[in-house]
Design an enzyme around this catalytic site. Sequence first.
Site, PDB file in Angstrom:
ATOM      1  N   GLU A   1      11.816 -21.315   4.393  1.00  0.00           N
ATOM      2  CA  GLU A   1      10.562 -21.835   3.845  1.00  0.00           C
ATOM      3  C   GLU A   1       9.451 -20.784   3.920  1.00  0.00           C
ATOM      4  O   GLU A   1       8.678 -20.604   2.987  1.00  0.00           O
ATOM      5  CB  GLU A   1      10.197 -23.085   4.649  1.00  0.00           C
TER       6      GLU A   1
ATOM      7  N   ASP B   1      14.004 -26.961   0.656  1.00  0.00           N
ATOM      8  CA  ASP B   1      12.614 -26.578   0.407  1.00  0.00           C
ATOM      9  C   ASP B   1      12.420 -25.074   0.478  1.00  0.00           C
ATOM     10  O   ASP B   1      11.688 -24.490  -0.330  1.00  0.00           O
ATOM     11  CB  ASP B   1      11.656 -27.308   1.348  1.00  0.00           C
TER      12      ASP B   1
END
Length: 426
Positions: free
Chosen positions: A90, A151
Amino acid sequence: MRYLSIVFLIAAAQGALAQTPAFPFPHHVNHAFGSIRPDHRSQAQLDQDIREAYARWKTAYLRSAGTDGGGNPVYRVLCNTDGNGNTVSEGQGYGLIIMSVMAGHEPDAAVIAAGLWRYVDRHRSGIDSRLMSWNITAAGQPQQGNDSAFDGDNDIALGLLMAAAQWPAGVPVDFRAKALDMLAGQAASVMGPDSKLPLLGDWVTPNGASYNQYSVRPSDFMPAHFLNFSAASGAPVWKAAIVATRTAVEHLQTTYAAGTGLVPDFTVREAAASSLLKPATAGFLEGPHDGHYNYNAGRAPWRLATHALLHADADSARQARRIAQWSATAAGGIATNIRPGYLLDGTPITTTYFTSFFAAPIGVAAMTSPTQQSWLNAIYDSVRTRQEGYYEDSVALLSLMVMSGTYWDPVAIDRIFADGVQRIAP
Protein backbone atom coordinates in the site's frame (compact mmCIF):
# COMPACT_ATOMS: atom_id res chain seq x y z
CA MET A 1 36.88 11.46 -29.32
CA ARG A 2 34.99 14.69 -29.96
CA TYR A 3 32.31 12.70 -31.82
CA LEU A 4 31.83 10.43 -28.79
CA SER A 5 31.54 13.45 -26.49
CA ILE A 6 28.80 14.90 -28.69
CA VAL A 7 26.98 11.56 -28.69
CA PHE A 8 27.14 11.40 -24.90
CA LEU A 9 25.88 14.99 -24.61
CA ILE A 10 22.97 14.27 -26.96
CA ALA A 11 22.10 11.10 -25.04
CA ALA A 12 22.22 12.99 -21.74
CA ALA A 13 19.97 15.73 -23.14
CA GLN A 14 17.50 13.16 -24.45
CA GLY A 15 17.47 11.42 -21.08
CA ALA A 16 16.82 14.69 -19.27
CA LEU A 17 14.04 15.54 -21.71
CA ALA A 18 12.48 12.11 -21.25
CA GLN A 19 12.36 12.72 -17.50
CA THR A 20 10.70 16.14 -17.83
CA PRO A 21 7.15 15.68 -16.53
CA ALA A 22 4.29 16.25 -18.92
CA PHE A 23 2.08 17.67 -16.14
CA PRO A 24 4.35 19.41 -13.60
CA PHE A 25 3.01 20.30 -10.19
CA PRO A 26 0.75 22.14 -9.66
CA HIS A 27 -1.42 20.79 -12.45
CA HIS A 28 -4.96 21.85 -11.62
CA VAL A 29 -7.90 19.81 -12.82
CA ASN A 30 -11.55 20.75 -13.26
CA HIS A 31 -13.85 19.01 -10.81
CA ALA A 32 -17.44 18.09 -11.49
CA PHE A 33 -19.89 20.94 -11.83
CA GLY A 34 -21.63 21.63 -8.53
CA SER A 35 -18.66 20.55 -6.41
CA ILE A 36 -16.67 22.86 -4.15
CA ARG A 37 -13.13 23.41 -2.91
CA PRO A 38 -11.84 25.17 0.19
CA ASP A 39 -12.63 28.83 -0.47
CA HIS A 40 -10.89 30.44 2.52
CA ARG A 41 -7.43 29.97 1.02
CA SER A 42 -6.23 31.08 -2.40
CA GLN A 43 -5.13 28.55 -5.00
CA ALA A 44 -1.53 29.63 -4.41
CA GLN A 45 -1.95 28.91 -0.70
CA LEU A 46 -3.55 25.53 -1.40
CA ASP A 47 -0.63 24.63 -3.67
CA GLN A 48 1.86 25.68 -1.01
CA ASP A 49 0.03 23.59 1.59
CA ILE A 50 0.62 20.56 -0.63
CA ARG A 51 4.31 21.36 -1.06
CA GLU A 52 4.75 21.60 2.70
CA ALA A 53 2.74 18.44 3.43
CA TYR A 54 4.76 16.60 0.80
CA ALA A 55 8.04 17.77 2.35
CA ARG A 56 6.96 16.41 5.74
CA TRP A 57 5.87 13.12 4.19
CA LYS A 58 9.06 12.67 2.18
CA THR A 59 11.32 13.38 5.15
CA ALA A 60 9.44 11.02 7.44
CA TYR A 61 8.71 8.04 5.21
CA LEU A 62 10.73 7.87 1.97
CA ARG A 63 13.91 5.83 2.27
CA SER A 64 16.66 4.50 0.02
CA ALA A 65 16.69 0.71 -0.29
CA GLY A 66 20.05 0.47 -2.02
CA THR A 67 20.40 -0.34 -5.69
CA ASP A 68 19.38 -3.11 -8.06
CA GLY A 69 21.73 -5.36 -10.01
CA GLY A 70 22.32 -2.64 -12.56
CA GLY A 71 23.25 -0.03 -9.97
CA ASN A 72 19.91 1.77 -10.25
CA PRO A 73 18.48 3.31 -7.06
CA VAL A 74 15.70 1.53 -5.18
CA TYR A 75 13.28 3.29 -2.82
CA ARG A 76 10.71 2.20 -0.28
CA VAL A 77 8.11 3.87 1.91
CA LEU A 78 8.22 3.15 5.63
CA CYS A 79 4.94 2.01 7.14
CA ASN A 80 6.31 2.63 10.63
CA THR A 81 9.31 4.49 11.95
CA ASP A 82 10.25 2.14 14.79
CA GLY A 83 13.83 1.17 14.02
CA ASN A 84 14.20 0.66 10.27
CA GLY A 85 10.50 -0.05 9.79
CA ASN A 86 8.56 -2.37 7.52
CA THR A 87 7.26 -1.54 4.05
CA VAL A 88 3.82 -2.55 2.79
CA SER A 89 2.59 -2.67 -0.79
CA GLU A 90 0.00 0.00 0.00
CA GLY A 91 2.83 2.43 0.86
CA GLN A 92 4.60 1.75 -2.42
CA GLY A 93 1.35 2.54 -4.20
CA TYR A 94 0.84 5.76 -2.27
CA GLY A 95 4.44 6.70 -3.01
CA LEU A 96 4.10 6.17 -6.77
CA ILE A 97 0.93 8.29 -6.89
CA ILE A 98 2.47 11.05 -4.76
CA MET A 99 5.62 11.17 -6.90
CA SER A 100 3.56 11.37 -10.08
CA VAL A 101 1.56 14.32 -8.74
CA MET A 102 4.60 16.13 -7.29
CA ALA A 103 6.77 15.78 -10.41
CA GLY A 104 8.06 19.19 -11.40
CA HIS A 105 8.21 20.34 -7.80
CA GLU A 106 10.17 17.23 -6.81
CA PRO A 107 13.20 17.33 -9.16
CA ASP A 108 13.97 13.62 -8.66
CA ALA A 109 10.40 12.40 -9.05
CA ALA A 110 11.11 10.17 -12.07
CA VAL A 111 14.13 8.58 -10.39
CA ILE A 112 12.22 8.02 -7.14
CA ALA A 113 9.16 6.63 -8.92
CA ALA A 114 11.38 4.18 -10.81
CA GLY A 115 13.07 3.24 -7.55
CA LEU A 116 9.73 2.61 -5.86
CA TRP A 117 8.82 0.31 -8.73
CA ARG A 118 12.13 -1.55 -8.44
CA TYR A 119 11.34 -2.29 -4.80
CA VAL A 120 7.97 -3.72 -5.88
CA ASP A 121 9.76 -5.78 -8.52
CA ARG A 122 12.18 -7.07 -5.91
CA HIS A 123 9.37 -8.33 -3.66
CA ARG A 124 6.86 -10.30 -5.72
CA SER A 125 4.01 -12.33 -4.29
CA GLY A 126 4.73 -16.03 -3.99
CA ILE A 127 1.26 -16.80 -5.40
CA ASP A 128 0.92 -14.49 -8.43
CA SER A 129 4.32 -13.05 -9.27
CA ARG A 130 2.74 -10.15 -11.17
CA LEU A 131 1.62 -8.78 -7.79
CA MET A 132 3.61 -7.57 -4.77
CA SER A 133 4.16 -9.39 -1.50
CA TRP A 134 2.21 -7.16 0.82
CA ASN A 135 4.44 -6.82 3.92
CA ILE A 136 8.22 -6.69 3.82
CA THR A 137 10.55 -6.40 6.81
CA ALA A 138 13.39 -3.92 6.99
CA ALA A 139 15.67 -6.84 6.19
CA GLY A 140 13.76 -7.45 2.96
CA GLN A 141 11.88 -10.59 3.97
CA PRO A 142 8.14 -11.28 3.56
CA GLN A 143 6.18 -11.08 6.79
CA GLN A 144 2.70 -12.45 7.58
CA GLY A 145 2.65 -14.50 4.38
CA ASN A 146 4.28 -14.08 1.00
CA ASP A 147 1.07 -12.99 -0.74
CA SER A 148 -0.65 -9.87 -2.03
CA ALA A 149 -3.09 -7.27 -0.71
CA PHE A 150 -5.56 -5.85 -3.20
CA ASP A 151 -5.41 -2.24 -2.05
CA GLY A 152 -1.64 -2.07 -2.32
CA ASP A 153 -1.47 -3.51 -5.83
CA ASN A 154 -4.37 -1.34 -6.94
CA ASP A 155 -2.60 1.87 -5.92
CA ILE A 156 0.67 0.61 -7.40
CA ALA A 157 -1.07 -0.01 -10.73
CA LEU A 158 -2.66 3.45 -10.78
CA GLY A 159 0.63 5.03 -9.71
CA LEU A 160 2.37 3.31 -12.61
CA LEU A 161 -0.25 4.60 -15.06
CA MET A 162 0.16 8.10 -13.66
CA ALA A 163 3.93 7.80 -13.98
CA ALA A 164 3.46 6.66 -17.58
CA ALA A 165 1.42 9.80 -18.24
CA GLN A 166 4.13 11.97 -16.69
CA TRP A 167 7.05 10.27 -18.44
CA PRO A 168 5.60 8.71 -21.62
CA ALA A 169 9.02 8.11 -23.18
CA GLY A 170 9.47 5.14 -20.84
CA VAL A 171 12.55 6.55 -19.12
CA PRO A 172 13.85 5.50 -16.65
CA VAL A 173 11.23 2.70 -16.57
CA ASP A 174 8.51 1.69 -18.99
CA PHE A 175 5.85 2.41 -16.40
CA ARG A 176 2.95 1.61 -18.71
CA ALA A 177 4.22 -1.89 -19.47
CA LYS A 178 4.70 -2.55 -15.76
CA ALA A 179 1.17 -1.30 -15.03
CA LEU A 180 -0.40 -3.53 -17.67
CA ASP A 181 1.44 -6.55 -16.32
CA MET A 182 0.18 -5.87 -12.80
CA LEU A 183 -3.36 -5.26 -14.07
CA ALA A 184 -3.30 -8.62 -15.83
CA GLY A 185 -2.30 -10.23 -12.54
CA GLN A 186 -5.08 -8.47 -10.67
CA ALA A 187 -7.70 -9.41 -13.25
CA ALA A 188 -6.63 -13.05 -13.06
CA SER A 189 -6.01 -13.46 -9.34
CA VAL A 190 -7.87 -10.89 -7.22
CA MET A 191 -11.19 -10.15 -8.93
CA GLY A 192 -14.21 -12.26 -8.03
CA PRO A 193 -15.26 -14.24 -11.12
CA ASP A 194 -18.94 -14.06 -10.13
CA SER A 195 -19.11 -11.14 -7.69
CA LYS A 196 -16.86 -8.84 -9.80
CA LEU A 197 -15.66 -7.53 -6.43
CA PRO A 198 -12.02 -7.25 -5.35
CA LEU A 199 -10.71 -10.13 -3.26
CA LEU A 200 -8.65 -9.29 -0.19
CA GLY A 201 -5.56 -10.66 -1.95
CA ASP A 202 -4.26 -13.50 -4.09
CA TRP A 203 -4.37 -15.78 -1.04
CA VAL A 204 -8.19 -15.86 -1.20
CA THR A 205 -10.00 -18.64 -3.07
CA PRO A 206 -13.07 -17.17 -4.84
CA ASN A 207 -15.39 -19.83 -3.41
CA GLY A 208 -13.62 -20.47 -0.12
CA ALA A 209 -15.58 -21.19 3.05
CA SER A 210 -14.29 -18.39 5.30
CA TYR A 211 -12.72 -15.97 2.83
CA ASN A 212 -14.05 -15.66 -0.69
CA GLN A 213 -15.22 -13.26 -3.39
CA TYR A 214 -17.89 -11.81 -1.09
CA SER A 215 -15.69 -11.38 1.99
CA VAL A 216 -14.31 -8.08 0.84
CA ARG A 217 -13.07 -4.73 2.11
CA PRO A 218 -15.27 -1.80 0.96
CA SER A 219 -12.29 0.54 1.16
CA ASP A 220 -10.96 -1.50 -1.80
CA PHE A 221 -13.84 -0.18 -3.89
CA MET A 222 -11.92 2.36 -5.99
CA PRO A 223 -14.13 3.20 -8.98
CA ALA A 224 -11.85 5.94 -10.34
CA HIS A 225 -8.98 3.43 -10.39
CA PHE A 226 -11.16 0.88 -12.14
CA LEU A 227 -12.14 3.44 -14.79
CA ASN A 228 -8.47 4.11 -15.52
CA PHE A 229 -7.69 0.39 -15.61
CA SER A 230 -10.48 -0.16 -18.12
CA ALA A 231 -9.16 2.61 -20.34
CA ALA A 232 -5.58 1.34 -20.15
CA SER A 233 -6.11 -2.40 -20.49
CA GLY A 234 -9.48 -2.81 -22.19
CA ALA A 235 -10.24 -5.75 -19.86
CA PRO A 236 -14.02 -5.94 -19.23
CA VAL A 237 -13.57 -6.88 -15.57
CA TRP A 238 -12.90 -3.26 -14.59
CA LYS A 239 -16.17 -1.82 -15.89
CA ALA A 240 -17.96 -4.74 -14.25
CA ALA A 241 -16.18 -3.87 -10.99
CA ILE A 242 -17.49 -0.30 -11.12
CA VAL A 243 -21.06 -1.58 -11.37
CA ALA A 244 -20.59 -4.27 -8.71
CA THR A 245 -18.94 -2.00 -6.15
CA ARG A 246 -21.54 0.73 -6.72
CA THR A 247 -24.32 -1.79 -6.09
CA ALA A 248 -22.57 -3.16 -3.00
CA VAL A 249 -22.07 0.28 -1.43
CA GLU A 250 -25.68 1.24 -2.11
CA HIS A 251 -26.94 -1.90 -0.39
CA LEU A 252 -24.64 -1.52 2.60
CA GLN A 253 -25.51 2.14 3.09
CA THR A 254 -29.27 1.81 2.75
CA THR A 255 -29.66 -1.52 4.59
CA TYR A 256 -27.14 -1.32 7.43
CA ALA A 257 -26.32 2.40 7.78
CA ALA A 258 -29.43 4.23 6.61
CA GLY A 259 -28.84 7.24 8.87
CA THR A 260 -25.10 7.58 8.35
CA GLY A 261 -23.96 6.13 5.01
CA LEU A 262 -21.05 4.45 6.78
CA VAL A 263 -19.61 1.20 5.44
CA PRO A 264 -17.80 -1.55 7.38
CA ASP A 265 -14.17 -2.53 7.30
CA PHE A 266 -15.11 -5.98 5.99
CA THR A 267 -18.17 -7.75 4.62
CA VAL A 268 -19.46 -11.29 4.16
CA ARG A 269 -22.34 -12.77 2.23
CA GLU A 270 -25.83 -12.13 3.59
CA ALA A 271 -26.78 -15.76 2.92
CA ALA A 272 -25.21 -18.81 1.31
CA ALA A 273 -26.72 -18.26 -2.13
CA SER A 274 -26.90 -14.46 -1.97
CA SER A 275 -24.74 -11.99 -3.86
CA LEU A 276 -25.60 -9.27 -1.34
CA LEU A 277 -23.19 -8.20 1.38
CA LYS A 278 -23.51 -7.58 5.10
CA PRO A 279 -21.01 -6.35 7.70
CA ALA A 280 -18.57 -8.95 8.97
CA THR A 281 -18.66 -10.03 12.60
CA ALA A 282 -16.02 -9.13 15.18
CA GLY A 283 -12.75 -10.98 14.72
CA PHE A 284 -13.43 -11.83 11.08
CA LEU A 285 -9.90 -10.86 10.01
CA GLU A 286 -8.29 -8.07 12.00
CA GLY A 287 -10.12 -7.45 15.25
CA PRO A 288 -13.25 -6.47 17.18
CA HIS A 289 -14.22 -3.69 14.78
CA ASP A 290 -14.19 -5.65 11.51
CA GLY A 291 -17.89 -4.91 11.00
CA HIS A 292 -17.58 -1.23 11.89
CA TYR A 293 -16.43 1.96 10.16
CA ASN A 294 -12.84 1.75 11.30
CA TYR A 295 -9.26 2.01 10.04
CA ASN A 296 -9.96 0.37 6.69
CA ALA A 297 -13.36 1.83 5.87
CA GLY A 298 -12.24 5.35 6.79
CA ARG A 299 -10.78 5.59 3.28
CA ALA A 300 -14.14 4.97 1.57
CA PRO A 301 -15.36 8.62 1.43
CA TRP A 302 -12.13 9.65 -0.29
CA ARG A 303 -12.31 6.82 -2.83
CA LEU A 304 -15.97 7.45 -3.69
CA ALA A 305 -15.69 11.23 -3.81
CA THR A 306 -12.58 11.13 -6.01
CA HIS A 307 -14.59 9.23 -8.60
CA ALA A 308 -17.41 11.76 -8.32
CA LEU A 309 -15.13 14.78 -8.59
CA LEU A 310 -12.80 13.65 -11.38
CA HIS A 311 -15.33 11.72 -13.43
CA ALA A 312 -18.67 13.40 -12.67
CA ASP A 313 -20.20 10.20 -11.37
CA ALA A 314 -23.57 10.90 -9.75
CA ASP A 315 -23.79 7.58 -7.89
CA SER A 316 -20.42 7.97 -6.20
CA ALA A 317 -21.30 11.58 -5.39
CA ARG A 318 -24.54 10.52 -3.71
CA GLN A 319 -22.81 7.80 -1.71
CA ALA A 320 -19.96 10.06 -0.57
CA ARG A 321 -22.40 12.87 0.25
CA ARG A 322 -24.35 10.66 2.66
CA ILE A 323 -21.25 10.27 4.82
CA ALA A 324 -20.25 13.92 4.55
CA GLN A 325 -23.66 15.26 5.50
CA TRP A 326 -24.11 12.87 8.41
CA SER A 327 -20.61 13.65 9.72
CA ALA A 328 -21.21 17.41 9.83
CA THR A 329 -24.30 16.91 11.99
CA ALA A 330 -22.66 14.27 14.19
CA ALA A 331 -19.63 16.49 14.84
CA GLY A 332 -21.67 19.65 15.33
CA GLY A 333 -19.75 21.34 12.55
CA ILE A 334 -16.48 21.09 14.52
CA ALA A 335 -13.96 19.09 12.52
CA THR A 336 -11.92 17.93 15.50
CA ASN A 337 -15.08 16.27 16.81
CA ILE A 338 -14.80 13.68 14.03
CA ARG A 339 -14.16 10.47 15.96
CA PRO A 340 -11.67 7.71 15.14
CA GLY A 341 -14.17 5.06 14.10
CA TYR A 342 -17.89 4.45 14.43
CA LEU A 343 -20.46 1.74 14.64
CA LEU A 344 -22.55 1.85 11.48
CA ASP A 345 -25.35 3.62 13.37
CA GLY A 346 -22.98 6.49 14.10
CA THR A 347 -22.02 5.62 17.67
CA PRO A 348 -18.35 6.54 18.18
CA ILE A 349 -16.00 3.66 18.94
CA THR A 350 -13.98 6.05 21.10
CA THR A 351 -13.98 9.77 21.85
CA THR A 352 -10.46 9.99 23.22
CA TYR A 353 -8.57 11.43 20.27
CA PHE A 354 -8.73 13.04 16.83
CA THR A 355 -6.88 11.81 13.76
CA SER A 356 -6.53 13.18 10.26
CA PHE A 357 -7.07 9.67 8.90
CA PHE A 358 -10.83 9.87 9.48
CA ALA A 359 -11.19 13.60 8.88
CA ALA A 360 -9.32 14.10 5.59
CA PRO A 361 -11.36 11.58 3.53
CA ILE A 362 -14.58 13.16 4.82
CA GLY A 363 -13.24 16.50 3.61
CA VAL A 364 -13.00 15.07 0.10
CA ALA A 365 -16.57 13.78 0.43
CA ALA A 366 -17.77 17.23 1.53
CA MET A 367 -16.59 18.59 -1.81
CA THR A 368 -19.55 16.86 -3.47
CA SER A 369 -22.07 18.97 -1.51
CA PRO A 370 -22.34 22.72 -2.31
CA THR A 371 -24.07 23.32 1.03
CA GLN A 372 -21.05 22.11 3.01
CA GLN A 373 -18.55 24.89 2.30
CA SER A 374 -17.94 25.76 5.96
CA TRP A 375 -17.65 22.06 6.84
CA LEU A 376 -15.09 21.51 4.07
CA ASN A 377 -13.09 24.55 5.18
CA ALA A 378 -13.09 23.38 8.80
CA ILE A 379 -11.91 19.89 7.89
CA TYR A 380 -9.21 21.26 5.63
CA ASP A 381 -7.86 23.45 8.42
CA SER A 382 -7.92 20.55 10.89
CA VAL A 383 -5.60 18.39 8.77
CA ARG A 384 -3.49 20.61 6.50
CA THR A 385 -0.48 20.93 8.85
CA ARG A 386 -1.04 17.89 11.03
CA GLN A 387 1.59 15.14 11.23
CA GLU A 388 0.92 11.76 12.88
CA GLY A 389 2.22 8.57 11.26
CA TYR A 390 2.71 6.89 7.90
CA TYR A 391 -0.88 5.75 7.35
CA GLU A 392 -2.56 8.91 8.57
CA ASP A 393 -0.14 11.24 6.82
CA SER A 394 -0.25 9.37 3.51
CA VAL A 395 -4.05 9.33 3.35
CA ALA A 396 -4.20 12.95 4.50
CA LEU A 397 -1.70 14.10 1.86
CA LEU A 398 -3.58 12.33 -0.93
CA SER A 399 -6.87 13.74 0.34
CA LEU A 400 -5.37 17.25 0.55
CA MET A 401 -4.26 16.89 -3.06
CA VAL A 402 -7.86 16.24 -4.08
CA MET A 403 -9.17 19.09 -1.92
CA SER A 404 -6.64 21.49 -3.43
CA GLY A 405 -7.42 20.48 -7.02
CA THR A 406 -3.89 19.22 -7.69
CA TYR A 407 -4.70 15.49 -7.80
CA TRP A 408 -5.42 13.95 -11.20
CA ASP A 409 -5.57 10.62 -12.92
CA PRO A 410 -4.74 9.73 -16.54
CA VAL A 411 -8.34 9.56 -17.75
CA ALA A 412 -9.35 12.86 -16.13
CA ILE A 413 -6.30 14.97 -16.73
CA ASP A 414 -6.99 16.25 -20.24
CA ARG A 415 -10.62 15.33 -20.77
CA ILE A 416 -12.48 17.86 -22.90
CA PHE A 417 -16.20 18.38 -22.43
CA ALA A 418 -18.43 19.86 -25.09
CA ASP A 419 -19.72 22.55 -22.74
CA GLY A 420 -16.55 22.81 -20.66
CA VAL A 421 -18.00 21.34 -17.46
CA GLN A 422 -18.67 18.02 -15.80
CA ARG A 423 -21.98 17.56 -14.03
CA ILE A 424 -23.04 15.52 -11.04
CA ALA A 425 -26.57 15.33 -9.72
CA PRO A 426 -27.39 17.68 -6.82
